[in-house]
Design a protein around this motif. Structure first.
Motif, mmCIF file in Angstrom:
data_model
loop_
_atom_site.group_PDB
_atom_site.id
_atom_site.type_symbol
_atom_site.label_atom_id
_atom_site.label_comp_id
_atom_site.label_asym_id
_atom_site.label_seq_id
_atom_site.Cartn_x
_atom_site.Cartn_y
_atom_site.Cartn_z
ATOM 1 N N VAL B 79 19.691 30.900 46.626
ATOM 2 C CA VAL B 79 20.967 31.624 46.675
ATOM 3 C C VAL B 79 20.724 33.125 46.607
ATOM 4 O O VAL B 79 21.345 33.909 47.337
ATOM 5 C CB VAL B 79 21.894 31.146 45.536
ATOM 6 N N GLU B 80 19.765 33.536 45.760
ATOM 7 C CA GLU B 80 19.449 34.962 45.663
ATOM 8 C C GLU B 80 18.873 35.485 46.974
ATOM 9 O O GLU B 80 19.131 36.626 47.364
ATOM 10 C CB GLU B 80 18.441 35.194 44.523
ATOM 11 N N ASP B 86 18.230 41.554 44.241
ATOM 12 C CA ASP B 86 16.946 41.987 43.716
ATOM 13 C C ASP B 86 16.922 41.660 42.227
ATOM 14 O O ASP B 86 17.513 42.368 41.422
ATOM 15 C CB ASP B 86 16.780 43.485 43.956
ATOM 16 N N VAL B 87 16.263 40.576 41.871
ATOM 17 C CA VAL B 87 16.282 40.089 40.488
ATOM 18 C C VAL B 87 15.381 40.982 39.629
ATOM 19 O O VAL B 87 14.275 41.317 40.047
ATOM 20 C CB VAL B 87 15.791 38.628 40.433
ATOM 21 N N PRO B 88 15.847 41.396 38.448
ATOM 22 C CA PRO B 88 15.009 42.241 37.578
ATOM 23 C C PRO B 88 13.708 41.543 37.195
ATOM 24 O O PRO B 88 13.656 40.319 37.083
ATOM 25 C CB PRO B 88 15.887 42.469 36.341
ATOM 26 N N ARG B 89 12.671 42.360 36.988
ATOM 27 C CA ARG B 89 11.344 41.790 36.695
ATOM 28 C C ARG B 89 11.344 41.021 35.380
ATOM 29 O O ARG B 89 10.684 40.015 35.244
ATOM 30 C CB ARG B 89 10.299 42.901 36.656
ATOM 31 N N ARG B 90 12.074 41.549 34.397
ATOM 32 C CA ARG B 90 12.110 40.862 33.102
ATOM 33 C C ARG B 90 12.670 39.445 33.256
ATOM 34 O O ARG B 90 12.199 38.504 32.624
ATOM 35 C CB ARG B 90 12.945 41.664 32.111
ATOM 36 N N ALA B 91 13.678 39.308 34.119
ATOM 37 C CA ALA B 91 14.258 37.982 34.355
ATOM 38 C C ALA B 91 13.221 37.051 34.980
ATOM 39 O O ALA B 91 13.122 35.874 34.617
ATOM 40 C CB ALA B 91 15.481 38.100 35.259
ATOM 41 N N GLY B 154 21.078 35.717 40.004
ATOM 42 C CA GLY B 154 20.826 37.135 39.759
ATOM 43 C C GLY B 154 20.046 37.420 38.492
ATOM 44 O O GLY B 154 19.963 38.567 38.076
ATOM 45 N N GLY B 155 19.497 36.410 37.859
ATOM 46 C CA GLY B 155 18.689 36.686 36.667
ATOM 47 C C GLY B 155 18.680 35.527 35.706
ATOM 48 O O GLY B 155 18.724 34.370 36.120
ATOM 49 N N VAL B 156 18.608 35.845 34.419
ATOM 50 C CA VAL B 156 18.653 34.816 33.385
ATOM 51 C C VAL B 156 19.787 35.122 32.425
ATOM 52 O O VAL B 156 20.266 36.252 32.359
ATOM 53 C CB VAL B 156 17.317 34.684 32.609
ATOM 54 N N LYS B 283 24.374 41.887 38.840
ATOM 55 C CA LYS B 283 25.659 41.262 39.125
ATOM 56 C C LYS B 283 25.594 40.543 40.475
ATOM 57 O O LYS B 283 25.195 41.120 41.476
ATOM 58 C CB LYS B 283 26.751 42.333 39.138
ATOM 59 N N ALA B 284 25.966 39.282 40.456
ATOM 60 C CA ALA B 284 25.916 38.485 41.683
ATOM 61 C C ALA B 284 27.329 38.338 42.227
ATOM 62 O O ALA B 284 28.282 38.190 41.460
ATOM 63 C CB ALA B 284 25.320 37.118 41.394
#
Lengths: 128, 407
Positions: B79-80, B86-91, B154-156, B283-284
């Motif tokens: 989906v991303e 662009d998913v953050p690296r920490r996620a 979009g992340g965690v 934000k997705a």
């Protein structure tokens, strides 16, 4: 020839130790802070946007307007999968996780909880 | 000697889930096997088309209770990709961390199941006791012991604190010490080796030909690991070895899983140490643009493939899932050849099967290929049961509705 029974020493050593299991229900495990347990609803904070209703994967929430900007929530805890997406979706923090995990009921109706907005606080039906 | 065909399953004490194996034997020796799936079809792919992307995430997470994080990671990655997020690296690091913790708990669970299937219940008891350490750690990090619900588009959903990192590192030390002990048991206990060596043999060529994935393939010296060959999340930035073994039998698969545990501890330690700072989610959008994507994830059982096609609305047009057991089930038939009938449970258990994850409806209803909507499928089902079995679902439906309440 090698002799089998290599774990025997470990087993004998543990026979002197207390059991690894908890003596539930007399001893209850402590849940971590972000545990996803039973959801509670705060009618004062709810603005009736129904984001929780839209996002709930199990269709377990109903939000009804009961007056001017007053809302009450009905939860179908028998359907709830305890993903806590509603808590994330709520823009006003009207829904909160609790650490409560003992949710089994004999009667299914007890799983249908309504949080009524009331003059002197929240009235929960059926009462916990 | 005369040939006898023995049905094993759909309900059988050795199988944790329904599947059917028709085993042709001469005496005790297995000559050939054919497997049949489809007893646990849950209609999840179709159900996904009726739900929004956020609801699908939780539905697909529940495809499998063991590799739930792999399924949700594969889905959110597709989906991303469609949405161009662009998913953050920490996620990505947190996803990697949970993925490895999931692998640890799955491999320890498999070790116990394998011990149980060969009558070594002491191993089951002790490995499952130690598995509690990683289960409690998952509950601490994600909020629950199974179905972690850590991923979001979009992340965690949850960040990791410094205390949690310290706790996780402590737990890794405990688990590593225990895993060293199990490796010692597996490599030196003569009854364990004698029971598993030579059982369920599948050569490297056959494993490649039958497309075995995950520890089943790696146990036959096929160095296939999506984490290394097609890195996702943060796997491209961590250092780990792809474990292979040349025994090609159940013993080889056991060794691969045990040694993989040690690699998982290494990955977890690296991820915890090098966890970058920053946000954990972007934000997705609720409406995902039209487009399609495929994503591969190395689940504990092997490669897990998700395909998603979006049509610009908040619901996907098509979702397709290929769980790892689907790839491995062909290899099981080959593995069974020339083994004893008593080896069947451990051979099936050695691929770490998950039959309900695998069941997908592929049969074309009617002569020509056509698209059936929910309503047509429902009508077809009701008339099929009425015609073939004389069952009327109208009454049952009414009962179900009254049980459910007003909805």
């Amino acid at each position: 020839m090698k002799i089998p029974g290599k774990m025997a020493k470990e087993v004998l050593r543990h026979s002197l130790k207390p059991p690894a299991t908890l003596n539930y229900p007399y001893v209850k495990p402590e849940m971590p802070d972000n545990f996803r347990g039973k959801i509670v609803f705060d009618p004062v904070r709810c603005i009736g946007c129904r984001m929780c209703v839209k996002d709930c994967p199990a269709l377990a929430i109903e939000i009804a307007a009961v007056g001017d900007k007053k809302f009450e929530a009905r939860f179908y805890l028998d359907r709830c999968i305890y993903c806590a997406q509603c808590v994330d979706s709520c823009p006003k923090d009207a829904l909160l996780n609790t650490k409560e995990y003992e949710l089994a009921q004999i009667d299914r109706q007890n799983h249908r909880i309504t949080f009524h907005a009331h003059a002197d606080g929240v009235v929960v039906d059926p009462a916990p | 000697m005369s040939r006898v065909t023995i049905p094993l399953g759909p309900q059988h004490p050795a199988l944790k889930e329904p599947a059917n194996f028709s085993i042709t034997v001469a005496g005790e020796k297995i000559l050939s096997t054919s497997s049949r799936l489809g007893y646990n079809h849950r209609g999840m792919e179709k159900a996904c088309e009726e739900r929004t992307y956020i609801q699908d995430m939780y539905l697909l997470e529940r495809i499998c209770g063991i590799c739930s994080h792999s399924h949700s990671t594969a889905f959110v990655q597709t989906v991303e990709e469609i949405a161009g997020l662009d998913v953050p690296r920490r996620a990505l690091y947190i996803r990697t961390l949970i993925g490895e913790l999931e692998r640890i708990h799955s491999h320890l669970l498999w070790l116990g199941v394998a011990g149980h299937e060969i009558g070594f219940d002491t191993l089951l008891m002790y490995s499952w006791r130690d598995r509690e350490v990683v289960m409690d750690l998952l509950a601490l990090l994600c909020g629950n012991r199974v179905n972690y619900g850590i991923n979001t588009i979009g992340g965690v959903r949850r960040d990791i604190t410094a205390e949690q990192i310290a706790g996780a590192l402590r737990d890794m030390d405990i688990l590593e010490e225990r895993t060293r002990y199990y490796i010692d048991i597996a490599t030196s206990e003569p009854s364990f080796i004698a029971r598993l060596a030579g059982v369920g043999y599948i050569s490297r060529e056959d494993a490649v030909r039958l497309q075995a994935v995950g520890p089943t393939g790696r146990g036959s010296n096929v160095a296939i690991d999506i984490r290394a060959t097609d890195p996702y999340a943060a796997y491209g930035e961590v250092d780990f070895k792809v474990i292979t073994d040349s025994h090609c039998d159940v013993y080889g698969r056991a060794v691969v899983r045990l040694l993989e545990l040690m690699e998982s501890y290494r990955i977890v330690r690296q991820v915890l140490k090098e966890m970058p700072d920053g946000p954990v989610t972007v934000k997705a959008p609720r409406k995902i643009p039209a487009g399609e994507a495929v994503s591969r994830v190395e689940a504990p059982r092997g490669e897990d493939v998700h395909y998603v096609k979006g049509n610009g609305s908040d619901k996907p047009e098509r979702v397709r899932v290929r769980a790892s057991t689907m790839a491995n089930i062909q290899a099981v038939n080959k593995m069974m050849e020339n083994n004893n009938l008593a080896d069947v449970p451990i051979i099936i258990a050695a691929i770490d099967p998950c039959f309900s994850c695998t069941d997908r409806c592929v049969r074309v209803i009617g002569g020509k290929r056509e698209d059936l909507g929910w309503r047509d499928l429902r009508r077809h089902g009701i008339s099929w049961y009425r015609k073939h079995w004389g069952i009327d679902f109208g009454e049952l439906n009414r009962k179900l509705h009254s049980l459910r309440g007003e909805r």
